[in-house]
Design a protein around this motif. Structure first.
Motif, PDB file in Angstrom:
ATOM      1  N   PRO A 187       0.940  -1.261   0.031  1.00 54.18           N
ATOM      2  CA  PRO A 187       0.039  -0.066  -0.020  1.00 54.18           C
ATOM      3  C   PRO A 187       0.630   1.227   0.113  1.00 54.18           C
ATOM      4  N   GLU A 188       2.425   1.479   0.628  1.00 48.85           N
ATOM      5  CA  GLU A 188       2.908   2.487   0.450  1.00 48.85           C
ATOM      6  C   GLU A 188       4.041   2.080  -0.643  1.00 48.85           C
ATOM      7  N   PRO A 189       4.776   3.671  -1.513  1.00 51.26           N
ATOM      8  CA  PRO A 189       5.729   3.913  -1.639  1.00 51.26           C
ATOM      9  C   PRO A 189       6.788   3.845  -0.721  1.00 51.26           C
ATOM     10  N   ARG A 197      16.109   1.374   7.197  1.00 54.23           N
ATOM     11  CA  ARG A 197      16.271   2.552   8.213  1.00 54.23           C
ATOM     12  C   ARG A 197      15.241   1.797   9.436  1.00 54.23           C
ATOM     13  N   ARG A 198      13.759   2.072   8.368  1.00 54.08           N
ATOM     14  CA  ARG A 198      12.734   1.824  10.074  1.00 54.08           C
ATOM     15  C   ARG A 198      12.658   0.114  10.194  1.00 54.08           C
ATOM     16  N   PHE A 199      13.224  -0.720   9.081  1.00 54.20           N
ATOM     17  CA  PHE A 199      13.418  -2.051   9.970  1.00 54.20           C
ATOM     18  C   PHE A 199      14.382  -2.313  10.986  1.00 54.20           C
ATOM     19  N   ALA A 240      -3.523  -5.248   1.751  1.00 53.15           N
ATOM     20  CA  ALA A 240      -4.270  -5.137   2.995  1.00 53.15           C
ATOM     21  C   ALA A 240      -2.799  -4.249   3.602  1.00 53.15           C
ATOM     22  N   VAL A 241      -2.393  -5.012   4.383  1.00 49.56           N
ATOM     23  CA  VAL A 241      -1.524  -4.925   5.359  1.00 49.56           C
ATOM     24  C   VAL A 241      -0.295  -3.673   4.855  1.00 49.56           C
ATOM     25  N   HIS A 242      -0.671  -2.605   5.676  1.00 49.31           N
ATOM     26  CA  HIS A 242       0.652  -1.684   5.795  1.00 49.31           C
ATOM     27  C   HIS A 242       2.439  -2.267   6.741  1.00 49.31           C
ATOM     28  N   PHE A 243       2.822  -1.669   6.290  1.00 49.27           N
ATOM     29  CA  PHE A 243       4.581  -1.886   7.073  1.00 49.27           C
ATOM     30  C   PHE A 243       4.130  -2.230   8.837  1.00 49.27           C
ATOM     31  N   VAL A 244       3.578  -0.660   9.384  1.00 55.14           N
ATOM     32  CA  VAL A 244       3.321  -0.662  10.073  1.00 55.14           C
ATOM     33  C   VAL A 244       3.274  -1.203  11.378  1.00 55.14           C
ATOM     34  N   LEU A 247       4.739  -4.888  11.278  1.00 53.53           N
ATOM     35  CA  LEU A 247       5.880  -4.777  11.998  1.00 53.53           C
ATOM     36  C   LEU A 247       5.644  -5.220  13.014  1.00 53.53           C
ATOM     37  N   GLY A 248       4.163  -4.579  13.704  1.00 52.67           N
ATOM     38  CA  GLY A 248       3.717  -4.544  15.222  1.00 52.67           C
ATOM     39  C   GLY A 248       3.713  -6.306  15.367  1.00 52.67           C
ATOM     40  N   LYS A 249       3.484  -7.386  14.259  1.00 49.16           N
ATOM     41  CA  LYS A 249       2.841  -8.239  14.635  1.00 49.16           C
ATOM     42  C   LYS A 249       3.962  -9.697  14.344  1.00 49.16           C
ATOM     43  N   HIS A 250       5.471  -9.264  14.322  1.00 49.59           N
ATOM     44  CA  HIS A 250       6.550  -9.688  13.690  1.00 49.59           C
ATOM     45  C   HIS A 250       7.305  -9.009  14.504  1.00 49.59           C
TER      46      HIS A 250
END
Length: 250
Positions: A187-189, A197-199, A240-244, A247-250
């Protein structure tokens, strides 16, 4: 209907098997562990007997240029021949968004060889090209490792959750073949260096390397990227799944 999932015990394959079974289909997960080897052809004819749809989500165990090309050429050739002999009505294969735009990447050259074999094989087909999975973020970081630094380009890409990839593959497999390509993206470029970095920031307890250096000439599996290299075209399906949330589930 009978579905055969080549690579049915892998990250995407296992999810596809579960989704198709939940939809009420007879599903055969096929892999070397079950006596089916698409690279050698072992067990293919038996597994595909009576199959309506074959889904190929297997991946090469090696990304070395020669090895990965041999893997996809052999597996696609054997699979197409076996599917044609079995009268399979739909062959679905998973590929990569941008594969045709990055000939410097040995892995993506191999995926194009796979796509070419399928499209010329005489079996109705759909190729699902997906963007990079969130689940491969660690592998992307490792591929960019240069000493104590992860060196990555600021090129745009649009990563996607494996759950969304599996859902799209399962959906396409239950539909009529398009004899062409369906693209899927997240869903996000986002810029690749910033994504990693976020990961890494979210994985400080398990990822020891935190320094990400932006390098426009850093190569991604052998290829130099720009903002169009790995991004989808118009009409792509969007996960449908956003990265944030991932991350919250992994």
């Amino acid at each position: 209907m009978k579905f055969v999932v080549i690579g049915g015990s892998g990250l995407i394959g296992g999810k596809v098997v579960n989704l198709l079974r939940a939809a009420g289909h007879d599903v055969v997960p096929a892999s070397p562990a079950t006596g089916v080897n698409a690279v050698t052809g072992e067990g293919l004819a038996e597994a595909l007997a009576g199959a309506h749809v074959v889904v190929d989500v297997a991946n090469s165990p090696s990304f070395e240029d020669t090895a990965v090309l041999e893997f996809f050429r052999a597996s696609a050739g054997n699979l197409v021949a076996a599917a044609r002999d079995a009268g399979v009505a739909h062959l679905v294969a998973l590929s990569v968004v941008g594969a045709d735009r990055l000939p410097d990447s040995g892995y993506l050259r191999a995926k194009i060889a796979q796509e070419d074999a399928i499209s010329a094989g005489g079996v109705p087909f759909t190729i699902v090209r997906a963007t990079q999975f969130y689940e491969f973020s660690h592998a992307i970081a490792q591929a960019g490792l240069d000493g104590d630094t992860v060196r990555l380009p600021p090129a745009l890409f649009q990563p996607v959750a494996a759950d969304d990839v599996a859902a799209t593959v399962a959906d396409v497999a239950q539909a009529a073949p398009v004899n062409g390509i369906v693209e899927l993206a997240g869903p996000e470029p986002v810029r690749m260096d910033e994504h990693i970095r976020r990961f890494l920031a979210a994985r400080q307890d398990t990822e020891p390397v935190q320094d990400v250096t932006t390098d426009p000439h850093a190569r991604y599996f052998g290829a130099e990227l720009d903002d169009t290299s790995l991004t989808p075209g118009p009409g792509a399906r969007i996960g449908a799944v956003h990265f944030v949330d991932w991350l919250g589930k992994h």
